[in-house]
Design an enzyme around this catalytic site. Structure first.
Site, PDB file in Angstrom:
ATOM      1  N   TYR A  53       0.866  -1.188   0.000  1.00  0.00           N
ATOM      2  CA  TYR A  53       0.000   0.000   0.000  1.00  0.00           C
ATOM      3  C   TYR A  53       0.899   1.232   0.000  1.00  0.00           C
ATOM      4  O   TYR A  53       1.847   1.293   0.790  1.00  0.00           O
ATOM      5  CB  TYR A  53      -0.888   0.098   1.247  1.00  0.00           C
ATOM      6  CG  TYR A  53      -1.840  -1.043   1.510  1.00  0.00           C
ATOM      7  CD1 TYR A  53      -2.118  -2.021   0.559  1.00  0.00           C
ATOM      8  CD2 TYR A  53      -2.469  -1.159   2.750  1.00  0.00           C
ATOM      9  CE1 TYR A  53      -3.008  -3.060   0.841  1.00  0.00           C
ATOM     10  CE2 TYR A  53      -3.361  -2.188   3.039  1.00  0.00           C
ATOM     11  CZ  TYR A  53      -3.616  -3.135   2.089  1.00  0.00           C
ATOM     12  OH  TYR A  53      -4.484  -4.155   2.363  1.00  0.00           O
ATOM     13  N   SER A 214     -12.989  -5.294   3.725  1.00  0.00           N
ATOM     14  CA  SER A 214     -14.154  -4.920   2.898  1.00  0.00           C
ATOM     15  C   SER A 214     -15.506  -5.228   3.547  1.00  0.00           C
ATOM     16  O   SER A 214     -16.393  -5.789   2.894  1.00  0.00           O
ATOM     17  CB  SER A 214     -14.084  -5.603   1.522  1.00  0.00           C
ATOM     18  OG  SER A 214     -12.986  -5.163   0.796  1.00  0.00           O
ATOM     19  N   PRO A 215     -15.718  -4.850   4.805  1.00  0.00           N
ATOM     20  CA  PRO A 215     -17.029  -5.108   5.418  1.00  0.00           C
ATOM     21  C   PRO A 215     -18.155  -4.348   4.734  1.00  0.00           C
ATOM     22  O   PRO A 215     -19.311  -4.713   4.858  1.00  0.00           O
ATOM     23  CB  PRO A 215     -16.842  -4.648   6.872  1.00  0.00           C
ATOM     24  CG  PRO A 215     -15.718  -3.677   6.824  1.00  0.00           C
ATOM     25  CD  PRO A 215     -14.801  -4.150   5.737  1.00  0.00           C
ATOM     26  N   GLY A 219     -17.538  -0.036  -0.462  1.00  0.00           N
ATOM     27  CA  GLY A 219     -18.435   1.113  -0.680  1.00  0.00           C
ATOM     28  C   GLY A 219     -19.778   0.695  -1.257  1.00  0.00           C
ATOM     29  O   GLY A 219     -20.751   1.436  -1.176  1.00  0.00           O
TER      30      GLY A 219
HETATM   31  N1  LIG Z   1      -5.833  -8.393   2.621  1.00  0.00           N
HETATM   32  C1  LIG Z   1      -6.275  -7.857   1.516  1.00  0.00           C
HETATM   33  O1  LIG Z   1      -6.060  -8.355   0.398  1.00  0.00           O
HETATM   34  C2  LIG Z   1      -7.108  -6.595   1.608  1.00  0.00           C
HETATM   35  C3  LIG Z   1      -7.865  -6.174   0.499  1.00  0.00           C
HETATM   36  C4  LIG Z   1      -8.636  -5.007   0.645  1.00  0.00           C
HETATM   37  C5  LIG Z   1      -8.610  -4.293   1.836  1.00  0.00           C
HETATM   38  N2  LIG Z   1      -7.828  -4.718   2.895  1.00  0.00           N
HETATM   39  C6  LIG Z   1      -7.777  -3.969   4.179  1.00  0.00           C
HETATM   40  O2  LIG Z   1      -9.085  -3.696   4.631  1.00  0.00           O
HETATM   41  C7  LIG Z   1      -9.297  -2.287   4.698  1.00  0.00           C
HETATM   42  C8  LIG Z   1     -10.723  -1.984   4.346  1.00  0.00           C
HETATM   43  O3  LIG Z   1     -11.038  -2.492   3.039  1.00  0.00           O
HETATM   44  P1  LIG Z   1     -12.068  -1.745   2.124  1.00  0.00           P
HETATM   45  O4  LIG Z   1     -11.567  -0.376   1.843  1.00  0.00           O
HETATM   46  O5  LIG Z   1     -12.415  -2.621   0.995  1.00  0.00           O
HETATM   47  O6  LIG Z   1     -13.299  -1.630   3.187  1.00  0.00           O
HETATM   48  P2  LIG Z   1     -14.797  -1.201   3.106  1.00  0.00           P
HETATM   49  O7  LIG Z   1     -15.096  -0.677   4.470  1.00  0.00           O
HETATM   50  O8  LIG Z   1     -15.629  -2.290   2.566  1.00  0.00           O
HETATM   51  O9  LIG Z   1     -14.862  -0.033   2.021  1.00  0.00           O
HETATM   52  C9  LIG Z   1     -14.280   1.191   2.271  1.00  0.00           C
HETATM   53  C10 LIG Z   1     -14.815   2.212   1.284  1.00  0.00           C
HETATM   54  O10 LIG Z   1     -16.184   2.419   1.542  1.00  0.00           O
HETATM   55  C11 LIG Z   1     -16.447   3.813   1.537  1.00  0.00           C
HETATM   56  N3  LIG Z   1     -16.907   4.152   2.900  1.00  0.00           N
HETATM   57  C12 LIG Z   1     -16.392   3.784   4.087  1.00  0.00           C
HETATM   58  N4  LIG Z   1     -17.118   4.269   5.096  1.00  0.00           N
HETATM   59  C13 LIG Z   1     -18.125   4.962   4.527  1.00  0.00           C
HETATM   60  C14 LIG Z   1     -19.203   5.718   5.033  1.00  0.00           C
HETATM   61  N5  LIG Z   1     -19.412   5.821   6.354  1.00  0.00           N
HETATM   62  N6  LIG Z   1     -20.047   6.305   4.161  1.00  0.00           N
HETATM   63  C15 LIG Z   1     -19.882   6.197   2.828  1.00  0.00           C
HETATM   64  N7  LIG Z   1     -18.856   5.506   2.277  1.00  0.00           N
HETATM   65  C16 LIG Z   1     -17.992   4.900   3.124  1.00  0.00           C
HETATM   66  C17 LIG Z   1     -15.167   4.534   1.195  1.00  0.00           C
HETATM   67  O11 LIG Z   1     -15.165   4.834  -0.195  1.00  0.00           O
HETATM   68  P3  LIG Z   1     -14.791   6.318  -0.732  1.00  0.00           P
HETATM   69  O12 LIG Z   1     -13.429   6.554  -0.270  1.00  0.00           O
HETATM   70  O13 LIG Z   1     -14.914   6.189  -2.214  1.00  0.00           O
HETATM   71  O14 LIG Z   1     -15.783   7.239  -0.116  1.00  0.00           O
HETATM   72  C18 LIG Z   1     -14.096   3.506   1.453  1.00  0.00           C
HETATM   73  O15 LIG Z   1     -13.045   3.557   0.521  1.00  0.00           O
HETATM   74  C19 LIG Z   1      -8.231  -1.679   3.792  1.00  0.00           C
HETATM   75  O16 LIG Z   1      -7.925  -0.356   4.118  1.00  0.00           O
HETATM   76  C20 LIG Z   1      -7.076  -2.618   4.056  1.00  0.00           C
HETATM   77  O17 LIG Z   1      -6.448  -2.288   5.289  1.00  0.00           O
HETATM   78  C21 LIG Z   1      -7.103  -5.872   2.790  1.00  0.00           C
END
Ligand SMILES: NC(=O)c1ccc[n+]([C@@H]2O[C@H](COP(=O)([O-])OP(=O)(O)OC[C@H]3O[C@@H](n4cnc5c(N)ncnc54)[C@H](OP(=O)(O)O)[C@@H]3O)[C@@H](O)[C@H]2O)c1
Length: 327
Positions: A53, A214-215, A219
């Site tokens: 990252y 990605s909970p 998004g």
């Molecule tokens: N191990 C792996 O391969 C892997 C893969 C993916 C992620 N991860 C880890 O997991 C973390 C979370 O993953 P994820 O980003 O996919 O999680 P997520 O919580 O499913 O999605 C996050 C996205 O949702 C939007 N969001 C979050 N809170 C919001 C709210 N209250 N209102 C409106 N939109 C909201 C944001 O998009 P916008 O920024 O566009 O607003 C944000 O980028 C990453 O940062 C990383 O540390 C690990």
């Protein structure tokens, strides 16, 4: 804030983990500092990053997220308060050996992460996925040396097939080595297969901590997308459309909306509250990119859904038909 044991270990983490995959790319350094300040103020003590990252976006590069976290911890003097999780495997440079899970790269990767994070130790060091070129014994031995050196407290894995995870547990046991204590899979209302097909049983048998990413479906489960909508042709949109734009998921979103209205809360909070209600989930990793998103997401911890609401979401999003291959 509620705190839970990190898997079977003695370390306590907040019930929500802060993800930092967008730091230095979609979230500036200044905004990242604000989000981390607020997270700590709200009681979030566990941060997840990776060496790779944020290697996306014009002004970003692998290691930038770790650099930002390192600067912040140093500036605020809070390293001791943070349970720090990072990962290795990804390609860090053009050097043929600067990736993967070989003994050589494990040593190279930890040295880079410690430097960027400006710390002497990582709490949870995770393999980002599997390396087909390296025997698991080589990786486990190399990671165990880091534990013996005091550079790493615990090891974990992400994105690997269930049989490989179990094989690694058995090899650790037979070789007298420390095992993977956590598993980091994708998990949300629209992406349940990997966890519920296999890792729930592995968690129950071996007491492994499942810390899903990605909970919110990156998004999708915030309700920002509409059925039939034609989106600009960006890589992010392509991923969301191919993974989530399915009839069953629109039905789940409609139900989320109804429940959110009943409780006068947001759809995002209902989607997160459902993940938090799953008893086999240790602590989800949230990708909040602003203070507002973070505060809203932490609010999900106070949401109490009824059993009927939870079971309707669980049955509408049934995982049985949602097979997806694992890297
Ligand atoms: N191990 C792996 O391969 C892997 C893969 C993916 C992620 N991860 C880890 O997991 C973390 C979370 O993953 P994820 O980003 O996919 O999680 P997520 O919580 O499913 O999605 C996050 C996205 O949702 C939007 N969001 C979050 N809170 C919001 C709210 N209250 N209102 C409106 N939109 C909201 C944001 O998009 P916008 O920024 O566009 O607003 C944000 O980028 C990453 O940062 C990383 O540390 C690990």
């Amino acid at each position: 804030m509620d705190y839970v044991k990190l898997g079977n270990t003695g370390t306590k983490i907040s019930k929500l983990i802060l993800g930092t995959m967008q730091f230095g790319w979609r979230v500036s350094e200044e905004e990242s500092f604000q989000v981390m300040d607020k997270a700590l103020e709200l009681g979030i003590n566990c941060f997840d990053t990776a060496d790779i990252y944020s290697s996306w976006g014009e002004n970003s590069y692998p290691g930038k997220s770790e650099e930002i976290i390192g600067k912040w911890m140093k500036d605020r003097g809070v390293r001791d308060e943070i349970v720090l999780a990072t990962k290795l495997l990804g390609k860090m440079s053009e050097d043929i050996n600067d990736k993967g899970l070989s003994r050589r790269h494990v040593r190279q990767a930890i040295s880079g992460s410690l430097k960027r994070l400006q710390t002497d130790w990582i709490d949870l060091y995770q393999i980002h996925s599997f390396d087909v070129d390296t025997p698991i014994e080589e990786t486990l031995h190399a990671l165990n040396v880091l534990i013996d050196n005091g550079e790493v407290n615990y090891i974990g894995a992400s994105n690997i097939q269930p049989w490989k995870f179990i094989e690694s547990l058995w090899r650790s046991e037979s070789l007298g080595l420390q095992r993977f204590e956590t598993f980091q899979p994708p998990y949300n209302l629209a992406r349940r297969y990997l966890v519920e097909h296999s890792f729930v049983d592995i968690h129950q048998k071996y007491n492994i901590g499942i810390i899903p990413y990605s909970p919110l479906g990156g998004g999708f489960l915030t309700g920002r997308y509409k059925k039939g909508e034609v989106l600009p042709d960006t890589p992010r949109n392509k991923g969301v459309v191919s993974r989530y734009f399915k009839e069953r998921n629109w039905i789940v979103l409609d139900r989320l909306m109804e429940i959110a209205k009943n409780h006068d809360i947001t759809l995002t909070q209902v989607a997160l509250a459902w993940v938090l209600s799953r008893e086999f989930i240790n602590a989800p990793i949230i990708g909040a990119n602003s203070i507002d998103q973070l505060v809203e997401n932490v609010g999900a911890l106070d949401v109490k859904l009824t059993n009927d609401e939870l079971s309707s979401l669980t049955s509408l999003s049934d995982w049985i038909d949602s097979y997806e291959s694992i890297r």
